[in-house]
Design a protein around this motif. Structure first.
Motif, PDB file in Angstrom:
ATOM      1  N   ARG A  33      49.115  26.447  46.673  1.00  0.00           N
ATOM      2  CA  ARG A  33      47.928  26.144  45.869  1.00  0.00           C
ATOM      3  C   ARG A  33      46.842  27.204  46.094  1.00  0.00           C
ATOM      4  NH1 ARG A  33      44.160  21.985  47.444  1.00  0.00           N
ATOM      5  NH2 ARG A  33      45.798  21.505  48.931  1.00  0.00           N
ATOM      6  N   TYR A  34      46.662  27.602  47.350  1.00  0.00           N
ATOM      7  CA  TYR A  34      45.659  28.636  47.661  1.00  0.00           C
ATOM      8  C   TYR A  34      46.044  29.981  47.057  1.00  0.00           C
ATOM      9  CZ  TYR A  34      43.669  25.314  50.989  1.00  0.00           C
ATOM     10  OH  TYR A  34      43.097  24.221  51.567  1.00  0.00           O
ATOM     11  N   LEU A  35      47.318  30.310  47.097  1.00  0.00           N
ATOM     12  CA  LEU A  35      47.769  31.559  46.488  1.00  0.00           C
ATOM     13  C   LEU A  35      47.547  31.547  44.980  1.00  0.00           C
ATOM     14  CD1 LEU A  35      51.034  32.299  48.480  1.00  0.00           C
ATOM     15  CD2 LEU A  35      48.887  33.594  48.542  1.00  0.00           C
ATOM     16  N   GLU A  36      47.765  30.413  44.367  1.00  0.00           N
ATOM     17  CA  GLU A  36      47.515  30.275  42.929  1.00  0.00           C
ATOM     18  C   GLU A  36      46.033  30.497  42.626  1.00  0.00           C
ATOM     19  OE1 GLU A  36      47.633  26.610  39.823  1.00  0.00           O
ATOM     20  OE2 GLU A  36      49.469  26.898  40.999  1.00  0.00           O
ATOM     21  N   MET A  37      45.177  29.942  43.470  1.00  0.00           N
ATOM     22  CA  MET A  37      43.733  30.118  43.283  1.00  0.00           C
ATOM     23  C   MET A  37      43.333  31.579  43.481  1.00  0.00           C
ATOM     24  SD  MET A  37      42.501  26.584  45.195  1.00  0.00           S
ATOM     25  CE  MET A  37      40.987  27.262  45.753  1.00  0.00           C
ATOM     26  N   ILE A  38      43.910  32.253  44.475  1.00  0.00           N
ATOM     27  CA  ILE A  38      43.612  33.667  44.728  1.00  0.00           C
ATOM     28  C   ILE A  38      44.076  34.515  43.556  1.00  0.00           C
ATOM     29  CG2 ILE A  38      44.228  35.657  46.161  1.00  0.00           C
ATOM     30  CD1 ILE A  38      44.340  33.668  48.552  1.00  0.00           C
ATOM     31  N   THR A  39      45.275  34.240  43.054  1.00  0.00           N
ATOM     32  CA  THR A  39      45.810  34.990  41.912  1.00  0.00           C
ATOM     33  C   THR A  39      44.924  34.813  40.686  1.00  0.00           C
ATOM     34  OG1 THR A  39      48.059  34.762  42.768  1.00  0.00           O
ATOM     35  CG2 THR A  39      47.834  35.307  40.439  1.00  0.00           C
ATOM     36  N   ALA A  40      44.526  33.586  40.387  1.00  0.00           N
ATOM     37  CA  ALA A  40      43.669  33.326  39.224  1.00  0.00           C
ATOM     38  C   ALA A  40      42.307  33.988  39.388  1.00  0.00           C
ATOM     39  CB  ALA A  40      43.505  31.826  39.006  1.00  0.00           C
ATOM     40  N   ALA A  41      41.709  33.854  40.568  1.00  0.00           N
ATOM     41  CA  ALA A  41      40.370  34.423  40.795  1.00  0.00           C
ATOM     42  C   ALA A  41      40.398  35.942  40.764  1.00  0.00           C
ATOM     43  CB  ALA A  41      39.810  33.931  42.126  1.00  0.00           C
ATOM     44  N   SER A  42      41.429  36.561  41.327  1.00  0.00           N
ATOM     45  CA  SER A  42      41.490  38.026  41.303  1.00  0.00           C
ATOM     46  C   SER A  42      41.740  38.532  39.886  1.00  0.00           C
ATOM     47  CB  SER A  42      42.551  38.549  42.278  1.00  0.00           C
ATOM     48  OG  SER A  42      43.838  38.071  41.962  1.00  0.00           O
ATOM     49  N   GLY A  43      42.487  37.781  39.084  1.00  0.00           N
ATOM     50  CA  GLY A  43      42.658  38.149  37.670  1.00  0.00           C
ATOM     51  C   GLY A  43      41.355  38.062  36.908  1.00  0.00           C
ATOM     52  N   GLN A  44      40.574  37.016  37.186  1.00  0.00           N
ATOM     53  CA  GLN A  44      39.271  36.877  36.536  1.00  0.00           C
ATOM     54  C   GLN A  44      38.325  37.996  36.965  1.00  0.00           C
ATOM     55  OE1 GLN A  44      38.293  32.906  37.796  1.00  0.00           O
ATOM     56  NE2 GLN A  44      39.164  31.971  35.960  1.00  0.00           N
ATOM     57  N   MET A  45      38.368  38.361  38.248  1.00  0.00           N
ATOM     58  CA  MET A  45      37.524  39.462  38.731  1.00  0.00           C
ATOM     59  C   MET A  45      37.913  40.784  38.063  1.00  0.00           C
ATOM     60  SD  MET A  45      35.132  38.577  40.787  1.00  0.00           S
ATOM     61  CE  MET A  45      34.750  40.129  41.549  1.00  0.00           C
ATOM     62  N   ALA A  46      39.208  41.005  37.878  1.00  0.00           N
ATOM     63  CA  ALA A  46      39.663  42.225  37.211  1.00  0.00           C
ATOM     64  C   ALA A  46      39.147  42.266  35.775  1.00  0.00           C
ATOM     65  CB  ALA A  46      41.186  42.308  37.239  1.00  0.00           C
ATOM     66  N   ASP A  47      39.209  41.132  35.083  1.00  0.00           N
ATOM     67  CA  ASP A  47      38.689  41.064  33.713  1.00  0.00           C
ATOM     68  C   ASP A  47      37.192  41.341  33.689  1.00  0.00           C
ATOM     69  OD1 ASP A  47      41.215  40.451  32.788  1.00  0.00           O
ATOM     70  OD2 ASP A  47      40.811  38.300  32.564  1.00  0.00           O
ATOM     71  N   LEU A  48      36.460  40.785  34.634  1.00  0.00           N
ATOM     72  CA  LEU A  48      35.022  40.998  34.727  1.00  0.00           C
ATOM     73  C   LEU A  48      34.697  42.474  34.974  1.00  0.00           C
ATOM     74  CD1 LEU A  48      32.129  39.857  34.875  1.00  0.00           C
ATOM     75  CD2 LEU A  48      32.529  39.439  37.303  1.00  0.00           C
ATOM     76  N   LEU A  49      35.452  43.107  35.865  1.00  0.00           N
ATOM     77  CA  LEU A  49      35.235  44.529  36.135  1.00  0.00           C
ATOM     78  C   LEU A  49      35.533  45.376  34.897  1.00  0.00           C
ATOM     79  CD1 LEU A  49      36.652  44.851  39.747  1.00  0.00           C
ATOM     80  CD2 LEU A  49      34.249  45.018  39.027  1.00  0.00           C
ATOM     81  N   ASP A  50      36.579  45.001  34.153  1.00  0.00           N
ATOM     82  CA  ASP A  50      36.889  45.716  32.908  1.00  0.00           C
ATOM     83  C   ASP A  50      35.730  45.596  31.919  1.00  0.00           C
ATOM     84  OD1 ASP A  50      39.368  46.573  33.786  1.00  0.00           O
ATOM     85  OD2 ASP A  50      40.483  45.000  32.747  1.00  0.00           O
ATOM     86  N   GLU A  51      35.168  44.387  31.784  1.00  0.00           N
ATOM     87  CA  GLU A  51      34.039  44.183  30.872  1.00  0.00           C
ATOM     88  C   GLU A  51      32.825  44.995  31.310  1.00  0.00           C
ATOM     89  OE1 GLU A  51      33.227  40.018  30.445  1.00  0.00           O
ATOM     90  OE2 GLU A  51      35.005  39.671  29.238  1.00  0.00           O
ATOM     91  N   LEU A  52      32.519  44.970  32.603  1.00  0.00           N
ATOM     92  CA  LEU A  52      31.379  45.725  33.113  1.00  0.00           C
ATOM     93  C   LEU A  52      31.566  47.224  32.896  1.00  0.00           C
ATOM     94  CD1 LEU A  52      30.645  43.849  36.451  1.00  0.00           C
ATOM     95  CD2 LEU A  52      29.149  43.971  34.447  1.00  0.00           C
TER      96      LEU A  52
END
Length: 182
Positions: A33-52
């Protein structure tokens, strides 16, 4: 000062490690469950960095769109798929336009997501009329956010700038956001 691309490598490393560990499958609860949360959060961070990064290039006048021919109806369906087909109803007839396809698809998706989130809506309509997309309904609360005037939604703010940087326009007409692609 760190640039967005300087942060992508460590973020990609964390994302990759989490995915690799999740694939091993021999982990005891609650680790998966924690790995799933890390994977989702790091994907969201990557998207945010792309937008910025995209927003910074546009603001600095260094954005160079990679244009290719794309049908606007296909673009609308692809943007709707990002949010779930049940949340965005796509209708109309498309036309060929030359745009930065991936960035424009993300931009249209971001505007639809913004209308849903900040308008408190369950569903929006995306009507395709040739090179113009009409997103509705737009609530009074979501209008300034959608236009990038109220910066509560980075995705929408970048989307408006991106569409304008490609020669398009984004305007409000009553309860409809008119997106014209060049």
């Amino acid at each position: 000062m760190l640039a967005c691309h300087d942060l992508r490598t460590p973020l990609a490393t964390v994302h990759g490690f989490a995915q690799t560990l999740a694939r091993l499958g021999e982990l005891e609860d609650p680790a998966p469950r924690y790995l799933e949360m890390i994977t989702a959060a790091s994907g969201q961070m990557a998207d945010l960095l792309d937008e910025l990064s995209l927003g910074a290039r546009i603001e600095a006048g260094r954005y160079e769109p990679v244009r290719r021919e794309l049908d606007t109806l296909e673009l609308a369906h692809a943007a709707a798929t990002r949010l779930g087909e049940e949340r965005v109803e796509v209708t109309g007839e498309g036309a060929g336009v030359e745009v930065d396809a991936d960035a424009t698809e993300r931009a249209v998706g971001a505007l639809a997501r913004c209308a849903l989130r900040h308008g408190g809506l369950e569903q929006v309509q995306l009507a395709v009329r040739g090179a113009e997309l009409e997103l509705s309904p737009v609530t009074p609360a979501s209008a300034p956010v959608l236009l990038g005037e109220d910066l509560r939604d980075l995705g929408a703010a970048i989307a408006v700038r991106l569409l304008r940087a490609q020669g398009g326009s984004v305007e409000l007409a009553g309860e409809t956001l008119q997106i014209r692609l060049a």
